[in-house]
Write an enzyme that holds these catalytic residues in place. Structure first.
Site, PDB file in Angstrom:
ATOM      1  N   THR A 192      54.765  21.141  43.050  1.00 46.01           N
ATOM      2  CA  THR A 192      55.087  22.339  43.804  1.00 46.01           C
ATOM      3  C   THR A 192      54.459  23.562  43.169  1.00 46.01           C
ATOM      4  O   THR A 192      54.570  23.744  41.977  1.00 46.01           O
ATOM      5  CB  THR A 192      56.608  22.542  43.887  1.00 46.01           C
ATOM      6  N   GLU A 236      59.364  34.064  50.526  1.00 42.36           N
ATOM      7  CA  GLU A 236      58.852  35.301  51.099  1.00 42.36           C
ATOM      8  C   GLU A 236      59.776  35.834  52.196  1.00 42.36           C
ATOM      9  O   GLU A 236      60.042  35.150  53.187  1.00 42.36           O
ATOM     10  CB  GLU A 236      57.446  35.080  51.652  1.00 42.36           C
TER      11      GLU A 236
END
Length: 405
Positions: free
Chosen positions: A188, A274
């Site tokens: 990741t 985000e």
């Protein structure tokens, strides 16, 4: 086992630093070059993105880790060095430059990049920044390194634990970055892990590869798998424990300590998605097996419809069942129970795969919290798993609408 301060520098023998070298030409206040070094050669292991388009640093790092040894990590932010002219040459020269300043052989250096894809990258910023970067190396430099690998992250991410192996006090410390383009399927984003425990390269790789199945691989912010995802771990043996070379109680202890670190970082990555306002955890139990539970829990937190409902504080449990139903897992969908919880309590919203009468007002109050847990029980096995994500907000589109600026 206890959580401690220090991040990636918590283990003995590790130093780190982060500086601004000019890769980020539009933001001279933001660090963009990080270095993590060990005072001795380490056992090393890594996992990488499954995206077919890969950043040039991954090819270089894979070649350097063929002998399963490393002593340093050099990483820039602001430019992914993916699909860039002379990308591999830049990555190799970055290692060579790091070697010149540190005395560590270039082939013992892990190199990573993160940022915009497809932009040209030159050696000039690295040449300008390497001297100050090496001079800044410190046993207290973990946070500087964590800041230097950030892109759209709003906060740096660190974690460390202390534990015992064979009567010796050992440590694992790590940093990670990631806010968007997060949907791993092997590793990741970027995460660098250090330990002063003595662990053979083979067992280090085994520990890391198994760990990510239930931590980093169970994370999704937006369903996009990055081109540069890398998780790397270095073990320098400075703690003085007998080297772990096979499975057994000592290896299990090491794996538990590693899990403590990576699960915390996984949650921090999800929380800092985000535009996110909420951390969402989905716990699935009663699945036919662990693999099915992993797939199902991740399907829930990956659903844009579900994520949008969480942003709107809407207990739309039908979106949970929908995401379970299209997941590529073999299970019986006739007896699903769903509960939603937070610091304000837990409310059942679905039983036997049908509506369970509940107060929409109470549910909305529960979902107004910043951390939400979705509990799913399939009632057909012992498989359990967790997955982590975040809500989908207006700001996610705003951030990605002008990311390159």
């Amino acid at each position: 086992m206890n959580y401690i301060d220090g991040g990636v520098c918590a283990p003995a023998g590790f130093q780190a630093a982060g500086v601004h070298c000019g890769i980020r030409s539009k933001n001279t206040e933001k660090k963009d070059l990080a270095l993590i070094v060990s005072d001795r050669l380490c056992s090393a292991a890594a996992v990488y993105t499954t995206n077919k388009v890969k950043g040039a640093p991954i090819a270089v790092t894979k070649a350097h880790l063929e002998n399963r040894k490393a002593q340093a990590v050099i990483c820039n932010s602001g430019n992914a060095n993916t699909c860039a002219p002379n990308g591999r040459e830049i990555a190799e020269k970055t290692c060579q430059l790091t070697a010149e300043y540190t005395g560590i052989p270039a082939e013992d250096i892990i190199v990573c990049s993160t940022g915009v894809i497809g932009e040209p990258l030159s050696m000039e910023p690295f040449e300008r920044g390497m001297g100050p970067l090496v001079q800044a190396l410190s046993a207290d430099g973990g946070t500087m390194a964590a800041e230097a690998i950030m892109t759209t992250d709003t906060v740096s991410k660190e974690c460390a634990v202390e534990f015992e192996l064979g009567g010796k006090t050992c440590h694992i410390g790590a940093t990670a970055k990631g806010s968007g383009m997060i949907n791993p399927n092997m590793a990741t984003m970027l995460s660098f892990i250090a330990t002063d425990a003595a662990v053979s390269p083979e067992m280090l790789q085994k520990a890391l590869s198994e760990d990510i199945k239930d931590t980093y691989n169970q994370l999704s912010v937006d369903g996009d798998t990055s081109t540069n995802d890398t998780v790397a771990i270095m073990a320098n043996g400075a703690a003085g424990n007998k080297e772990i070379t096979e499975e057994g109680p000592e290896f299990e202890t090491f794996c538990r300590a590693l899990r403590m670190v990576t699960e915390v970082l996984t949650k921090k990555l999800a929380r800092d998605g985000e535009g996110a306002t909420k951390l969402i955890e989905c716990q699935v139990k009663g699945a036919p097996d662990a693999d099915a539970a992993r797939i199902l829990s991740k399907s829930v937190i990956s659903s844009d419809l579900f994520k949008s409902a969480m942003f709107g504080e809407d207990a739309n449990w039908g979106r949970v069942l929908c995401s379970l139903g299209y997941a590529r897992a073999d299970f019986d969908a006739s007896d699903i129970q769903v509960e939603m919880g937070s610091g304000k309590g837990v409310i059942k919203v679905c039983e036997h795969s049908a509506l369970y009468p509940h107060s929409e007002e109470e549910a909305a109050e529960i979902l107004a919290e910043e951390e939400i847990t979705i509990y799913v029980d399939l009632h057909q096995g012992k498989g359990e798993a967790k997955a982590w994500g975040c809500d989908l907000t207006y700001d996610y589109v705003k951030i990605n609408g002008d990311y390159r600026s």
